[in-house]
Design a protein around this motif. Structure first.
Motif, mmCIF file in Angstrom:
data_model
loop_
_atom_site.group_PDB
_atom_site.id
_atom_site.type_symbol
_atom_site.label_atom_id
_atom_site.label_comp_id
_atom_site.label_asym_id
_atom_site.label_seq_id
_atom_site.Cartn_x
_atom_site.Cartn_y
_atom_site.Cartn_z
ATOM 1 N N THR A 184 -63.379 -88.798 -9.864
ATOM 2 C CA THR A 184 -62.207 -87.929 -10.011
ATOM 3 C C THR A 184 -62.336 -86.665 -9.163
ATOM 4 O O THR A 184 -61.410 -86.294 -8.433
ATOM 5 C CB THR A 184 -62.021 -87.528 -11.487
ATOM 6 N N LEU A 185 -63.483 -86.001 -9.253
ATOM 7 C CA LEU A 185 -63.648 -84.754 -8.511
ATOM 8 C C LEU A 185 -63.727 -85.010 -7.011
ATOM 9 O O LEU A 185 -63.242 -84.193 -6.206
ATOM 10 C CB LEU A 185 -64.897 -84.018 -9.004
ATOM 11 N N GLY A 186 -64.308 -86.127 -6.611
ATOM 12 C CA GLY A 186 -64.333 -86.469 -5.190
ATOM 13 C C GLY A 186 -62.937 -86.688 -4.640
ATOM 14 O O GLY A 186 -62.607 -86.236 -3.536
ATOM 15 N N ALA A 187 -62.081 -87.382 -5.407
ATOM 16 C CA ALA A 187 -60.699 -87.608 -4.975
ATOM 17 C C ALA A 187 -59.941 -86.290 -4.870
ATOM 18 O O ALA A 187 -59.169 -86.063 -3.928
ATOM 19 C CB ALA A 187 -60.001 -88.549 -5.950
ATOM 20 N N LEU A 188 -60.165 -85.392 -5.823
ATOM 21 C CA LEU A 188 -59.495 -84.096 -5.772
ATOM 22 C C LEU A 188 -59.947 -83.284 -4.566
ATOM 23 O O LEU A 188 -59.137 -82.606 -3.913
ATOM 24 C CB LEU A 188 -59.777 -83.316 -7.064
ATOM 25 N N GLN A 189 -61.230 -83.348 -4.238
ATOM 26 C CA GLN A 189 -61.727 -82.622 -3.069
ATOM 27 C C GLN A 189 -61.094 -83.158 -1.792
ATOM 28 O O GLN A 189 -60.702 -82.382 -0.909
ATOM 29 C CB GLN A 189 -63.254 -82.740 -2.992
ATOM 30 N N ARG A 190 -60.972 -84.462 -1.671
ATOM 31 C CA ARG A 190 -60.350 -85.036 -0.474
ATOM 32 C C ARG A 190 -58.873 -84.612 -0.372
ATOM 33 O O ARG A 190 -58.378 -84.318 0.726
ATOM 34 C CB ARG A 190 -60.461 -86.565 -0.507
ATOM 35 N N GLN A 191 -58.191 -84.568 -1.492
ATOM 36 C CA GLN A 191 -56.795 -84.127 -1.480
ATOM 37 C C GLN A 191 -56.697 -82.659 -1.092
ATOM 38 O O GLN A 191 -55.784 -82.253 -0.359
ATOM 39 C CB GLN A 191 -56.167 -84.354 -2.858
ATOM 40 N N ALA A 192 -57.643 -81.845 -1.565
ATOM 41 C CA ALA A 192 -57.632 -80.410 -1.227
ATOM 42 C C ALA A 192 -57.838 -80.222 0.281
ATOM 43 O O ALA A 192 -57.134 -79.427 0.920
ATOM 44 C CB ALA A 192 -58.715 -79.671 -2.016
ATOM 45 N N LEU A 193 -58.788 -80.942 0.842
ATOM 46 C CA LEU A 193 -59.043 -80.807 2.277
ATOM 47 C C LEU A 193 -57.882 -81.312 3.114
ATOM 48 O O LEU A 193 -57.635 -80.821 4.216
ATOM 49 C CB LEU A 193 -60.335 -81.557 2.637
#
Length: 418
Positions: A404-413
């Motif tokens: 979940t947190l990895g997906a959110l980081q990719r969306q943020a970038l």
């Protein structure tokens, strides 16, 4: 007499046309400049609408500054974002806006810098953490107006029934107390963990701060999947969710539910803001408020939330806006607004007055934390989009932290540079 009448009528008509033109251009009687204020309504009914506050401020301001008039428009929170967007789209922007966010207006190059529309004395009066939260790339555009903070609430009666003498100060103590409450006070939610879409970003950041994490790293870059954050959600999964010490599905539980459960005596512990005090009193709850437990001790910082004032450049009323905002931020006015709506200050003088007066003992734990408040990355123009994604999916991190947190980081970038 007959020959003079047409000339008198013509003169009167000319005068009338001149007055109409002057009024239409904003320079009516006495060549007064009119500035327009659009503000959010903090009242929950007509009798305590913010309109009353702003009308009184505008009247007092014009009495002291007869060359400047203030046209006040107050909009409820459900509609203000939509209406402001429509105003900006049509080019019919106000001079001064008071609402929830400012970064998108900075991206459109619509706003004055705070230093353009505030005196040095007014600028120096803001709490440092709040002034910094109003910056975009090191320049302040957002002017803090009111604030809130988070602290830890616990039900003293439930603690007594469970044989717990003191509130927790660390995560391990919180887990231990939650387990004891589950055993001794069945039917109670030991810790109310709201990670549903209403405000998942708040509960997420509070827990991450407790493990020296957060949404960004020390350089200001997004770090949503940092090792500390992944560890935080792993701890929540293993120590609260799996043992049944919170709601069965935190990702579907909103803050409104958690607050209502606490105010009804159904939940023993949670993180809350000052509005929970009123709910708890109404529910007859014997509650306590202390700093939020962290991994190794109480948080020295807490989540801070602010609503903002901003000034638009379009109409060129910089001097008039500056005069008005310096008046708005006098201690008398800010104290009256904060006390009327049970909100928290953003200025040193009002914080000192509220702390020293003895009238706000219920707010003392929050007031003590305000100067060290930590904020969302409000100055990032992509924050609104990222926040929306966190609201939607952060709750699932208690099941699958890294995914979940990895997906959110990719969306943020992917939203662009920050």
């Amino acid at each position: 007499m007959e020959r003079r009448l047409p000339r008198l009528l013509a003169a009167a008509l000319a005068c009338s046309l001149m007055l109409t033109a002057c009024s239409a251009s904003g320079f009516g009687s006495g060549s007064a400049v009119t500035i327009r204020l659009v503000a959010a309504d903090y009242g929950d009914r007509e009798s305590n609408s913010s309109r009353q506050y702003w009308d009184a401020v505008a009247a007092a301001f014009t009495a002291a500054n007869p060359g400047i008039r203030v046209d006040v428009r107050v909009v409820n929170w459900n509609d203000i974002d939509k209406q402001v967007k429509e105003m900006i789209g049509s080019g019919d922007v106000p001079d001064v806006l008071q609402t929830g966010g400012y970064a998108d207006k900075v991206a459109g190059d619509l706003l004055y810098k705070a230093s353009d529309v505030l005196s040095i004395g007014t600028q120096a009066n803001f709490l440092d953490s709040f002034a910094k939260a109003g910056q975009v790339e090191g320049i302040q555009y957002g002017i803090p107006f009111v604030s809130s903070a988070r602290a830890f609430f616990y039900n003293k009666a439930i603690f007594r029934r469970a044989g717990i003498a003191e509130p927790p100060t660390t995560w391990d103590e919180l887990r231990r107390d939650a387990q004891r409450i589950k055993e001794k006070v069945p039917g109670t939610v030991p810790y109310a963990l709201p990670l549903g879409p209403e405000e998942a970003q708040a509960e997420t950041l509070i827990w991450e701060l407790g493990n020296d994490g957060g949404f960004t790293d020390r350089s200001g870059r997004y770090a949503l999947d940092s090792p500390q954050n992944v560890e935080t959600f792993g701890w929540l999964r293993s120590n609260l969710v799996t043992p049944g010490l919170t709601y069965p599905d935190p990702a579907r539980t909103d803050r409104r539910t958690a607050f209502a459960d606490f105010a009804a005596g159904k939940a023993a512990m949670l993180n809350g803001h000052p509005s929970l005090i009123k709910l708890s009193v109404a529910g007859g709850i014997d509650y306590g408020v202390v700093p939020i437990p962290g991994r190794v001790g109480p948080l020295k910082s807490t989540l801070g939330v602010a609503d903002w004032m901003m000034a638009f450049k379009k109409w060129g009323h910089r001097k008039e806006i500056k005069t008005f905002l310096d008046f708005v931020y006098t201690g008398e006015n800010t104290l009256r607004f904060d006390e009327t709506y049970n909100l928290m200050p953003v200025t040193h003088d009002t914080l000192l007055e509220m702390t020293a007066s003895g009238r706000h003992r219920d707010l003392e734990p929050f007031l003590a934390l305000l100067p060290q408040a930590t904020f969302y990355p409000l100055g990032d123009t992509g924050w609104d989009a990222i926040s929306a994604e966190i609201k939607k999916s952060a709750g699932t991190a208690v099941r699958r932290p890294e995914d979940t947190l990895g997906a959110l980081q990719r969306q943020a970038l992917a939203t662009g540079p920050h």
